[in-house]
Design an enzyme around this catalytic site. Structure first.
Site, PDB file in Angstrom:
ATOM      1  CD  GLU A 156      -2.660  -1.482   2.467  1.00 26.17           C
ATOM      2  OE1 GLU A 156      -2.608  -0.615   3.351  1.00 26.17           O
ATOM      3  OE2 GLU A 156      -3.343  -2.516   2.560  1.00 26.17           O
TER       4      GLU A 156
ATOM      5  CG  ASN B  50      -0.092  -7.032  -1.563  1.00 35.69           C
ATOM      6  OD1 ASN B  50      -0.732  -7.659  -2.415  1.00 35.69           O
ATOM      7  ND2 ASN B  50      -0.519  -6.911  -0.314  1.00 35.69           N
TER       8      ASN B  50
ATOM      9  CG  HIS C 212      -9.546  -6.563   1.034  1.00 32.82           C
ATOM     10  ND1 HIS C 212      -9.742  -7.685   1.818  1.00 32.82           N
ATOM     11  CD2 HIS C 212      -8.233  -6.244   1.125  1.00 32.82           C
ATOM     12  CE1 HIS C 212      -8.576  -8.018   2.379  1.00 32.82           C
ATOM     13  NE2 HIS C 212      -7.653  -7.172   1.962  1.00 32.82           N
TER      14      HIS C 212
ATOM     15  CD  GLU D 240      -4.173  -8.362   1.831  1.00 30.92           C
ATOM     16  OE1 GLU D 240      -5.095  -7.697   2.334  1.00 30.92           O
ATOM     17  OE2 GLU D 240      -2.977  -8.044   1.939  1.00 30.92           O
TER      18      GLU D 240
ATOM     19  CG  ASP E 235     -12.240  -9.992   2.195  1.00 32.48           C
ATOM     20  OD1 ASP E 235     -12.248  -9.024   1.418  1.00 32.48           O
ATOM     21  OD2 ASP E 235     -11.782  -9.932   3.357  1.00 32.48           O
TER      22      ASP E 235
END
Ligand code: G3I
Length: 386
Positions: A187, A230, A266, A295, A297
């Site tokens: 990030e 990432n 996400h 990651e 979801d």
């Protein structure tokens, strides 16, 4: 319904039944062996076919975050990874890659300037090796979850640089040969595609050149680990992913050991699926980089009775299917990770009020349509690749 060419007679089992049930099929009543969508969900099956990792094509890893630290510390349950036997069983059976959710972040690994604490990280890496899993290391250079001694310390630039070099060298060196991929940076850009030069201590104090240094130090400490940039919000081609694209080109031109670009994914049913995911991964692939989804979801607004509707579960399954399919379609995308596999331990309800049900299993590990979507997408890819 698509013909299921790869299913042989020996596989005419629970998993086959799951595949044969079209997504829109009327759900049967839920019971011990059937999920809310009516699909068969054997709770303690040891059969190999019954696993995501078994369904995956060779050389493709299917991963999950390993729950612990972070938001879990504020909940009324003990540490999931070390205390929940069922959690560990599913973790071992279903996944071929694991990512410490918090346990390799600075505040856990480096609680004091002159002290490292590898206890939790060691347990995860040992567990992974015992279970034939690879590990994604997360993360070495981030603006968040840094210890107070670092964020509030009064260091010269030379001292800070040495602190970062020592951390990367020590941590990556300790696990040398045992970590598949490292999120070297996490990030580092904001939504507009500007480097986070205010809230990221490293970029603020040491300037953007520290990014290349971090990759070089990590590579020296473990020449075999794949080193990644990432971030979240970089699923599509947009200002932020453009910034990564330019940075990647620059780093590669400068001979920096950058090996991959990954997107967290996400996602939320409140927003459309990021349809440009495959196109975006492909442009990084064209640079010669590995890509990964790290990651994923898919959260949703949870109805007042606490139970997602069948339509929500179907839509969620479709997001998971599309996310995985986009990765599988890109040759160098060989690692797909979800940020936890049971709602019991998901970070989502803690961060987003009224939202939840973001993972592929319910609190009691019942498989949702999203789980079956991952399984069948992996199996189809395995068959298609021959
Ligand atoms: O900062 C406070 C600290 O002052 C306090 O003492 C402590 C007490 O419990 O809580 C601390 O904050 C917690 C933080 O972890 C640090 O451990 C937050 O409340 C907690 O919500 C937070 O959760 C983690 C979060 O990263 C932090 O950003 C989650 O468990 C973890 O799932 C989540 O994972 C991130 C990835 O690393 C990067 N991508 C996004 C993803 C989801 O946010």
């Amino acid at each position: 319904m698509q013909p299921i060419r790869f299913v042989t007679a020996t596989l005419a089992t629970a998993a086959t039944a799951a595949l044969l049930l079209p997504l829109g099929a009327a759900p049967a009543a839920a019971d011990r062996h059937h999920g809310p969508d009516g699909r068969h969900t054997p709770p303690h099956s040891n059969a190999k076919f019954d696993r995501l990792r078994w369904a995956a094509p060779e050389d493709f890893v299917i991963g999950t975050a390993v729950a612990g630290g972070g938001h879990h510390l504020e909940q009324d349950y003990p540490d999931p990874f070390t205390s929940d036997g069922r959690y560990r069983r599913v973790l071992a059976q279903q996944f071929s890659s694991v990512s410490p959710e918090n346990q390799m972040k600075w505040e856990y690994l480096h609680p004091e300037r002159d002290r490292y604490d590898f206890a939790m990280a060691d347990r995860i890496v040992d567990f992974a090796e015992r279970n034939g899993q690879v590990v994604r290391g997360h993360t070495l250079l981030w603006h968040s979850q840094n210890p107070a001694w670092l964020e509030e310390g009064d260091f010269t630039d030379a001292e800070l640089r040495e602190i970062l070099r020592d951390h990367i060298t020590t941590v990556v060196g300790r696990y040398s040969g045992r970590i598949h991929q490292w999120d070297v940076t996490n990030e580092i850009f904001d939504e507009a595609g500007n480097l986070r030069t205010e809230d990221n201590i490293w970029l603020r104090e040491l300037g953007p050149g520290v990014i290349a240094d971090a990759f070089r130090w990590a590579h020296e400490a473990d020449p075999h680990a794949e080193l990644f940039l990432n971030d979240y919000g970089v699923e599509e081609v947009n200002a932020k992913s453009d910034a990564y694209y330019e940075l990647s080109q620059q780093l590669l031109a400068d001979g920096v050991p950058l090996h991959g670009f990954s997107t967290q994914a996400h996602l939320s049913l409140n927003y459309p699926f990021p349809a440009g995911l495959e196109e975006n991964l492909r442009r990084f692939d064209d640079l010669g980089l590995a890509t990964a989804v790290t990651e994923m979801d898919v959260r949703m607004n949870v109805p007042e009775n606490g139970r997602p509707t069948a339509a929500q579960l179907r839509e969620q399954a479709d997001y998971y299917r599309q996310g995985l399919a986009a990765c599988l379609a890109v040759e160098g995308c060989d690692s797909f990770t979800i940020w936890g596999f049971t709602d019991k331990y998901s970070w989502v309800p803690v961060f987003f009020e009224g939202e939840g049900s973001a993972t592929v299993m319910t609190d009691d590990y019942t498989r949702k349509p999203a789980y079956h979507a991952l399984w069948s997408t992996l199996k189809r890819a395995e068959y298609d690749r021959g």
